[in-house]
Design a protein around this motif. Sequence first.
Motif, PDB file in Angstrom:
ATOM      1  N   GLU A  94       0.802  -1.224   0.000  1.00 11.00           N
ATOM      2  CA  GLU A  94       0.000   0.000   0.000  1.00 11.00           C
ATOM      3  C   GLU A  94       0.840   1.283   0.000  1.00 11.00           C
ATOM      4  O   GLU A  94       0.292   2.376  -0.183  1.00 11.00           O
ATOM      5  CB  GLU A  94      -0.951   0.014   1.199  1.00 11.00           C
ATOM      6  CG  GLU A  94      -0.280  -0.043   2.560  1.00 11.00           C
ATOM      7  CD  GLU A  94      -0.188  -1.451   3.106  1.00 11.00           C
ATOM      8  OE1 GLU A  94      -0.203  -1.593   4.345  1.00 11.00           O
ATOM      9  OE2 GLU A  94      -0.098  -2.397   2.292  1.00 11.00           O
ATOM     10  N   VAL A  95       2.136   1.180   0.179  1.00 13.63           N
ATOM     11  CA  VAL A  95       2.963   2.391   0.220  1.00 13.63           C
ATOM     12  C   VAL A  95       2.897   3.131  -1.108  1.00 13.63           C
ATOM     13  O   VAL A  95       2.701   4.354  -1.156  1.00 13.63           O
ATOM     14  CB  VAL A  95       4.420   2.041   0.571  1.00 13.63           C
ATOM     15  CG1 VAL A  95       5.274   3.302   0.547  1.00 13.63           C
ATOM     16  CG2 VAL A  95       4.503   1.383   1.940  1.00 13.63           C
ATOM     17  N   ARG A  96       3.056   2.408  -2.194  1.00 16.12           N
ATOM     18  CA  ARG A  96       3.064   3.048  -3.519  1.00 16.12           C
ATOM     19  C   ARG A  96       1.736   3.737  -3.806  1.00 16.12           C
ATOM     20  O   ARG A  96       1.707   4.876  -4.319  1.00 16.12           O
ATOM     21  CB  ARG A  96       3.344   1.985  -4.578  1.00 16.12           C
ATOM     22  CG  ARG A  96       3.422   2.549  -5.995  1.00 16.12           C
ATOM     23  CD  ARG A  96       4.737   3.297  -6.195  1.00 16.12           C
ATOM     24  NE  ARG A  96       4.729   4.080  -7.431  1.00 16.12           N
ATOM     25  CZ  ARG A  96       4.861   3.562  -8.651  1.00 16.12           C
ATOM     26  NH1 ARG A  96       5.036   2.268  -8.808  1.00 16.12           N
ATOM     27  NH2 ARG A  96       4.861   4.346  -9.705  1.00 16.12           N
TER      28      ARG A  96
ATOM     29  N   ALA B   6       1.028   7.736  -4.571  1.00 15.36           N
ATOM     30  CA  ALA B   6       0.382   8.117  -5.837  1.00 15.36           C
ATOM     31  C   ALA B   6      -0.826   9.019  -5.607  1.00 15.36           C
ATOM     32  O   ALA B   6      -1.172   9.826  -6.476  1.00 15.36           O
ATOM     33  CB  ALA B   6      -0.031   6.867  -6.605  1.00 15.36           C
ATOM     34  N   ALA B   7      -1.462   8.892  -4.431  1.00 16.05           N
ATOM     35  CA  ALA B   7      -2.655   9.681  -4.130  1.00 16.05           C
ATOM     36  C   ALA B   7      -2.333  11.050  -3.543  1.00 16.05           C
ATOM     37  O   ALA B   7      -3.231  11.882  -3.382  1.00 16.05           O
ATOM     38  CB  ALA B   7      -3.550   8.905  -3.160  1.00 16.05           C
ATOM     39  N   LEU B   8      -1.077  11.319  -3.228  1.00 17.45           N
ATOM     40  CA  LEU B   8      -0.719  12.606  -2.645  1.00 17.45           C
ATOM     41  C   LEU B   8      -0.804  13.712  -3.698  1.00 17.45           C
ATOM     42  O   LEU B   8      -0.404  13.508  -4.844  1.00 17.45           O
ATOM     43  CB  LEU B   8       0.700  12.560  -2.079  1.00 17.45           C
ATOM     44  CG  LEU B   8       0.918  11.698  -0.836  1.00 17.45           C
ATOM     45  CD1 LEU B   8       2.393  11.696  -0.459  1.00 17.45           C
ATOM     46  CD2 LEU B   8       0.077  12.199   0.332  1.00 17.45           C
ATOM     47  N   PRO B   9      -1.305  14.892  -3.333  1.00 19.70           N
ATOM     48  CA  PRO B   9      -1.368  16.001  -4.289  1.00 19.70           C
ATOM     49  C   PRO B   9       0.021  16.355  -4.818  1.00 19.70           C
ATOM     50  O   PRO B   9       0.979  16.491  -4.062  1.00 19.70           O
ATOM     51  CB  PRO B   9      -1.933  17.157  -3.447  1.00 19.70           C
ATOM     52  CG  PRO B   9      -2.646  16.496  -2.307  1.00 19.70           C
ATOM     53  CD  PRO B   9      -1.877  15.247  -2.015  1.00 19.70           C
ATOM     54  N   GLY B  10       0.127  16.464  -6.122  1.00 17.17           N
ATOM     55  CA  GLY B  10       1.388  16.866  -6.727  1.00 17.17           C
ATOM     56  C   GLY B  10       2.410  15.771  -6.884  1.00 17.17           C
ATOM     57  O   GLY B  10       3.523  16.024  -7.356  1.00 17.17           O
ATOM     58  N   HIS B  11       2.039  14.547  -6.530  1.00 19.79           N
ATOM     59  CA  HIS B  11       3.024  13.471  -6.652  1.00 19.79           C
ATOM     60  C   HIS B  11       3.132  12.979  -8.091  1.00 19.79           C
ATOM     61  O   HIS B  11       2.133  12.806  -8.793  1.00 19.79           O
ATOM     62  CB  HIS B  11       2.661  12.278  -5.774  1.00 19.79           C
ATOM     63  CG  HIS B  11       3.619  11.124  -5.943  1.00 19.79           C
ATOM     64  ND1 HIS B  11       3.402  10.107  -6.852  1.00 19.79           N
ATOM     65  CD2 HIS B  11       4.801  10.869  -5.362  1.00 19.79           C
ATOM     66  CE1 HIS B  11       4.414   9.256  -6.802  1.00 19.79           C
ATOM     67  NE2 HIS B  11       5.277   9.687  -5.912  1.00 19.79           N
ATOM     68  N   SER B  12       4.356  12.748  -8.525  1.00 21.37           N
ATOM     69  CA  SER B  12       4.617  12.058  -9.785  1.00 21.37           C
ATOM     70  C   SER B  12       5.978  11.382  -9.655  1.00 21.37           C
ATOM     71  O   SER B  12       6.829  11.821  -8.869  1.00 21.37           O
ATOM     72  CB  SER B  12       4.613  13.032 -10.969  1.00 21.37           C
ATOM     73  OG  SER B  12       5.630  14.018 -10.804  1.00 21.37           O
TER      74      SER B  12
ATOM     75  N   LYS C 128      13.706  12.404   0.690  1.00 25.20           N
ATOM     76  CA  LYS C 128      13.255  12.249   2.068  1.00 25.20           C
ATOM     77  C   LYS C 128      11.738  12.340   2.237  1.00 25.20           C
ATOM     78  O   LYS C 128      11.172  11.766   3.169  1.00 25.20           O
ATOM     79  CB  LYS C 128      13.921  13.293   2.957  1.00 25.20           C
ATOM     80  CG  LYS C 128      15.415  13.100   3.136  1.00 25.20           C
ATOM     81  CD  LYS C 128      15.708  11.936   4.049  1.00 25.20           C
ATOM     82  CE  LYS C 128      17.185  11.840   4.377  1.00 25.20           C
ATOM     83  NZ  LYS C 128      17.471  10.751   5.319  1.00 25.20           N
ATOM     84  N   ALA C 129      11.057  13.064   1.341  1.00 25.71           N
ATOM     85  CA  ALA C 129       9.609  13.224   1.475  1.00 25.71           C
ATOM     86  C   ALA C 129       8.873  11.896   1.406  1.00 25.71           C
ATOM     87  O   ALA C 129       7.790  11.747   1.980  1.00 25.71           O
ATOM     88  CB  ALA C 129       9.086  14.170   0.395  1.00 25.71           C
ATOM     89  N   LEU C 130       9.435  10.914   0.711  1.00 26.28           N
ATOM     90  CA  LEU C 130       8.792   9.602   0.620  1.00 26.28           C
ATOM     91  C   LEU C 130       8.662   8.958   1.991  1.00 26.28           C
ATOM     92  O   LEU C 130       7.596   8.451   2.369  1.00 26.28           O
ATOM     93  CB  LEU C 130       9.583   8.686  -0.311  1.00 26.28           C
ATOM     94  CG  LEU C 130       9.570   9.015  -1.793  1.00 26.28           C
ATOM     95  CD1 LEU C 130      10.537   8.101  -2.536  1.00 26.28           C
ATOM     96  CD2 LEU C 130       8.158   8.884  -2.365  1.00 26.28           C
ATOM     97  N   GLY C 131       9.743   8.950   2.742  1.00 32.04           N
ATOM     98  CA  GLY C 131       9.712   8.328   4.058  1.00 32.04           C
ATOM     99  C   GLY C 131       8.929   9.136   5.064  1.00 32.04           C
ATOM    100  O   GLY C 131       8.143   8.588   5.847  1.00 32.04           O
ATOM    101  N   ALA C 132       9.117  10.454   5.064  1.00 30.32           N
ATOM    102  CA  ALA C 132       8.431  11.301   6.029  1.00 30.32           C
ATOM    103  C   ALA C 132       6.921  11.250   5.837  1.00 30.32           C
ATOM    104  O   ALA C 132       6.160  11.163   6.810  1.00 30.32           O
ATOM    105  CB  ALA C 132       8.937  12.737   5.906  1.00 30.32           C
TER     106      ALA C 132
END
Length: 388
Positions: free
Chosen positions: A30-32, A36-42, A76-80
Amino acid sequence: MPDNISSSRTLPWFVRSGARTWRCLPAPDEVRAFHAALPGHSPTPLTELPSLAEELGVGRVFVKDESCRLGLPAFKALGASWAVHRTLAERAASGREPGPVTLVTATDGNHGRAVARMARLLGQHAHVFVPQGVHPQAVAAIVAEQAKVTEVTGPYDEAVRLAAEEAAGPGAVLVQDTAWPGYERIPGWIVEGYSTLCAEIDEQLAAQGIGEGPDLVSVPVGVGSLAQAVVTHYRSRPSGRAPALLSVEPQAAACVLESLTLGEPVSVTTGHTTMAGLNCGTPSSIAWPLLRDGLDAAVAVPDADSARAATHLAALGVSSGYCGAAALAGLRAVLTGAAVDERRAALGLDATSVVVLLSTEGTAANPHRPLMGSDAGHRQAHPGPSRP
């Protein structure tokens, strides 16, 4: 014990066999989807650099460019984001006090800014402790995320200690990106968050007709959290190639290399390095078992090599700070010089091999950090700074 430790005085090097057959459990699926659902993520770019492939005598070289991840100049934003999500969901499920939570952390820059960004986006508070010597630009970037910043007149370890004390109060939680005995669950979530980076690489290589994945991945290492995520990903895949995994550290702070060489986690006395985000003296307690069993090789490089690599990557259109460019500097060190044929054979590389370099930060994440008295001869008492 390692199969070979280089006797070369110019190349601190470790290699072992058996890592590519070792297996572990994967990161949660479920991490991916969460990212993917975060605003502005690509997905961040995976850039092919044919001139590097020719220089290094391999088939293809790709750079995973983390110079802009969720609007921030590092991975770092991925982990945080994943760790904050899990922390807040757990607090809500447990029926703890309603209202905003204060997310507390210590940082040299990138991790603290990522925690502050998530707090702002989710309507929470952030309190970030920064050690002596952090560049004013890095502090200003954290303040711009509406976080409270406490500047500590001491090294990183002191900032971590004060952050942990602050987080012990009501309505606060420590979101630290390195683990030590007794504090391991949230750092584990942070590592899980980094798995998205590896999943993207798989998809991007497949789009290039490389469905089996890479033959080698080169990873900059501080405490080893990103390397832990990379090992977890590639040593848990049910199919495809099992790539060689190479860790790269500064010669001034090669705690993982030293630990691998000795066969047990150890602290080293660190010195000054321009690769400030890798200036770490002790492996993360949760990363060490996976690094020990899942890494094929480790190398340490001087600051000048990472600086040259950053300049070369910039000329090729990739923004990479000194820490991110360490991945290229380490691979160059391994694939050149005396005994190069032995090292290539140990890593299973030939003229057709596919190599991926993880450039963990852009140049915007790497303002000059002046040499402070605490940087020279600093010994980490527990897993160290905000590191890959």
